[in-house]
Design a protein around this motif. Structure first.
Motif, short mmCIF file in Angstrom:
data_model
loop_
_atom_site.label_atom_id
_atom_site.label_comp_id
_atom_site.label_asym_id
_atom_site.label_seq_id
_atom_site.Cartn_x
_atom_site.Cartn_y
_atom_site.Cartn_z
N SER A 272 -33.23 -29.02 44.78
CA SER A 272 -33.24 -29.31 46.31
C SER A 272 -32.98 -28.10 46.67
N GLN A 273 -33.94 -27.47 48.38
CA GLN A 273 -33.86 -26.05 49.06
C GLN A 273 -32.73 -26.86 50.15
N ASP A 274 -32.12 -28.34 50.19
CA ASP A 274 -31.48 -28.68 50.75
C ASP A 274 -29.69 -28.84 50.18
N ASP A 277 -27.38 -34.39 48.83
CA ASP A 277 -28.33 -35.41 48.51
C ASP A 277 -28.84 -36.06 49.36
N PRO A 278 -30.66 -35.88 49.61
CA PRO A 278 -31.23 -36.78 50.12
C PRO A 278 -31.29 -38.18 50.84
N PRO A 279 -31.62 -38.37 51.95
CA PRO A 279 -31.02 -40.48 52.04
C PRO A 279 -32.56 -40.76 51.55
N SER A 280 -31.74 -42.18 51.71
CA SER A 280 -33.12 -43.10 50.64
C SER A 280 -33.68 -43.89 51.52
N VAL A 281 -35.16 -44.18 51.05
CA VAL A 281 -36.07 -45.06 52.32
C VAL A 281 -34.95 -45.35 53.27
N GLU A 282 -34.82 -46.05 52.55
CA GLU A 282 -34.23 -47.32 53.43
C GLU A 282 -33.46 -47.15 54.71
N GLN A 283 -32.52 -45.90 54.08
CA GLN A 283 -31.13 -45.11 55.16
C GLN A 283 -31.93 -43.99 56.33
N ARG A 287 -32.14 -44.80 60.06
CA ARG A 287 -31.82 -43.16 60.98
C ARG A 287 -32.76 -43.06 62.11
N MET A 288 -33.95 -43.26 61.21
CA MET A 288 -35.07 -43.21 62.72
C MET A 288 -35.27 -44.42 63.78
N ALA A 356 -29.45 -33.08 62.76
CA ALA A 356 -31.00 -31.75 62.70
C ALA A 356 -31.14 -32.26 60.97
N ARG A 357 -30.76 -32.42 60.16
CA ARG A 357 -31.91 -32.27 58.94
C ARG A 357 -33.26 -33.60 58.62
N LEU A 358 -32.83 -34.55 59.47
CA LEU A 358 -33.46 -35.65 59.94
C LEU A 358 -35.34 -34.98 59.80
#
Length: 368
Positions: A272-274, A277-283, A287-288, A356-358
Motif C-alpha cells: 500500500s502507498q499508505d 491499514d485501509p478501513p473496511s467499506v463499512e467503516q 466515517r462519511m 486527512a486520510r479520508l
C-alpha cells in the motif's frame, strides 16, 4: 457487500502465489488510461506517454474499455483453462499462449464484460450462441459509445480476428514499454510471492491472506474467504485451485476474479502507498456519514483545534450535553475521535490524521 470464495475441500498445495506478466500488463495499461487512480505512478505514466508511438496510442484507445472500466479476465487466461489449476506463464509470451487456449465463447464472454450484459458469477448463455444475449450485449455496447459498439460487432462477427488483433497489440506494448518495466518489477513480485508462499507453508492460509490485505479474511469454520469490496459476488474453488497474484502497478485496486467456471484469483497490490491499514467499506461509510451531519461538522471544527469536554461543547453550541454525547458517540464509533481522561474530566479531540486520510481512503474503498 463483499465477494465470497467457497474453499470447501481446497487442498493446501492448490493455493499458489505467483506473478503474471499479462495481468501486470493489464494494470500498466490501466494506469496509462486512468492516471488519476495511480498518483504514485505519475512519473512513469508521463515518461511512457511521451515516448509512445502515435499509432500504438491510437490502437490503445480502440479497446481501452478492456482495462479502463474493467480489468478484463482476458488478462488472466490461465484461470479459464479447463481443470482450474493452470498457473500463469513465466513470460508474457507464455501467458499469451494460454490466452490462445481459451475457447471463442470464453474469449467473447470475457471481452464483453464491459457491457455488463452477461452473467458473471452464475451460469449464463453466451453471446456467441444465444440471440437474446447477443442483442442485449450490442445494445449495451451502443449505450457506451460508437467505439465499444464497433468492437462488440467485430468481436461477435469474427472472434479470431479480434483475438489476433489483441495479441499483436499486446506484443507491441511489450516492445514499446512493458518489457523494460517487467524486467524491473518481476524481482519485486517474485520476492513477494516467495514471502507469501512461506507464510502459507509455516502459518497457514489465514496468515497469508491477512498479509495480502486487511480487506481479505478467512472463516475457517465456514471454509470461506471474504473480500471486503463495494461489490457482491460468489464463487468456489471446487476441485480446482486458488491463485494469489501480486501486482506492483495495481494499487489501490484489489481485484477478485470470480467468473463462473474459472479458477478464483486474488490480484493484490504488493504494498500500500499508505502505511496504515485501509478501513473496511463499512467503516468508510460510517466515517462519511458521521461527517455529513451539520452539527457534527461544527463540533469537528472545535475538536480539530483542541480537546474539549462534553459540557464545554454543549455550552459552545447551545445544546444539551446528552445531545452532544450522542453526536460524539457517532464520531467515536466511526474512529474519528481521540478520547482521554484528565482527572474527573473526559476530553475529546478530532483525530486529524484519520480525517486527512479520508480522501485516499475513499478512493481506495471505491476502487478496491
Amino acid at each position: 457487500m463483499s465477494v465470497r470464495i467457497d474453499i470447501t475441500g481446497l487442498r493446501p498445495e492448490r493455493v499458489t502465489v505467483v506473478p503474471s506478466p499479462l495481468a501486470e500488463l493489464c494494470m500498466a495499461l490501466h494506469a496509462l488510461s486512468e492516471p488519476g487512480h495511480h498518483p504514485g505512478l505519475q512519473g512513469w505514466v508521463t515518461g511512457v506517454t511521451a515516448r509512445l508511438d502515435s499509432h500504438l496510442a491510437d490502437r490503445m484507445s480502440e479497446a481501452d474499455f478492456l482495462w479502463r472500466t474493467t480489468f478484463s479476465d482476458l488478462f488472466m487466461p490461465f484461470a479459464g483453462v479447463p481443470g482450474r489449476t493452470t498457473l500463469p506463464g513465466a513470460t508474457l509470451a507464455e501467458d499469451l499462449d494460454l490466452l490462445d487456449k481459451l475457447s471463442d465463447e470464453q474469449f467473447v464472454d470475457a471481452a464483453l464484460e464491459f457491457t455488463c450484459a452477461l452473467a458473471y458469477s452464475t451460469p449464463g448463455s453466451s453471446a456467441l450462441t444465444d440471440a437474446g444475449t447477443r442483442r442485449r450485449a450490442l445494445d449495451l455496447a451502443a449505450a457506451r459509445g460508437p467505439r465499444q459498439l464497433r468492437f462488440a460487432e467485430r468481436l461477435l462477427t469474427d472472434p479470431p480476428r479480434i483475438r489476433a488483433w489483441l495479441r499483436g497489440f499486446l506484443d507491441d506494448c511489450d516492445e514499446a514499454f512493458f518489457a523494460d518495466a517487467w524486467s524491473r518489477l518481476r524481482h519485486q513480485l517474485a520476492a513477494d510471492a516467495r514471502h507469501k508462499t512461506e507464510l502459507l507453508r509455516r502459518k497457514g492460509l489465514a496468515e497469508a491472506l491477512a498479509a495480502v490485505s486487511p480487506a481479505v479474511t478467512l472463516d475457517e469454520e465456514a471454509a470461506r474467504i471474504t473480500v471486503d469490496k463495494l461489490a457482491d459476488g460468489r464463487t468456489t474453488t471446487g476441485d480446482g485451485g486458488l491463485l494469489l497474484l501480486p501486482t506492483s502497478f495495481g494499487w489501490p485496486h484489489l481485484s477478485v476474479l470470480h467468473r463462473h467456471g474459472w479458477q478464483p484469483v486474488l490480484h493484490y497490490p504488493v504494498a500500500s502507498q499508505d502505511p496504515a491499514d485501509p478501513p473496511s467499506v463499512e467503516q468508510l461509510a460510517l466515517r462519511m456519514t458521521a461527517l455529513s451531519h451539520p452539527v457534527r461538522m461544527r463540533i469537528c471544527r472545535y475538536l480539530g483545534r483542541s480537546a474539549y469536554t462534553t459540557s464545554e461543547l454543549a455550552q459552545a453550541h447551545g445544546v444539551t450535553p446528552p445531545e452532544i454525547s450522542r453526536h460524539l458517540a457517532v464520531l467515536k464509533k466511526a474512529g474519528l475521535l481521540i478520547t482521554r481522561r484528565r482527572g474527573r474530566y473526559v476530553l475529546h479531540q478530532l483525530d486529524v490524521t484519520v480525517v486527512a486520510r479520508l480522501g485516499s481512503d475513499f478512493l481506495e474503498g471505491i476502487l478496491r
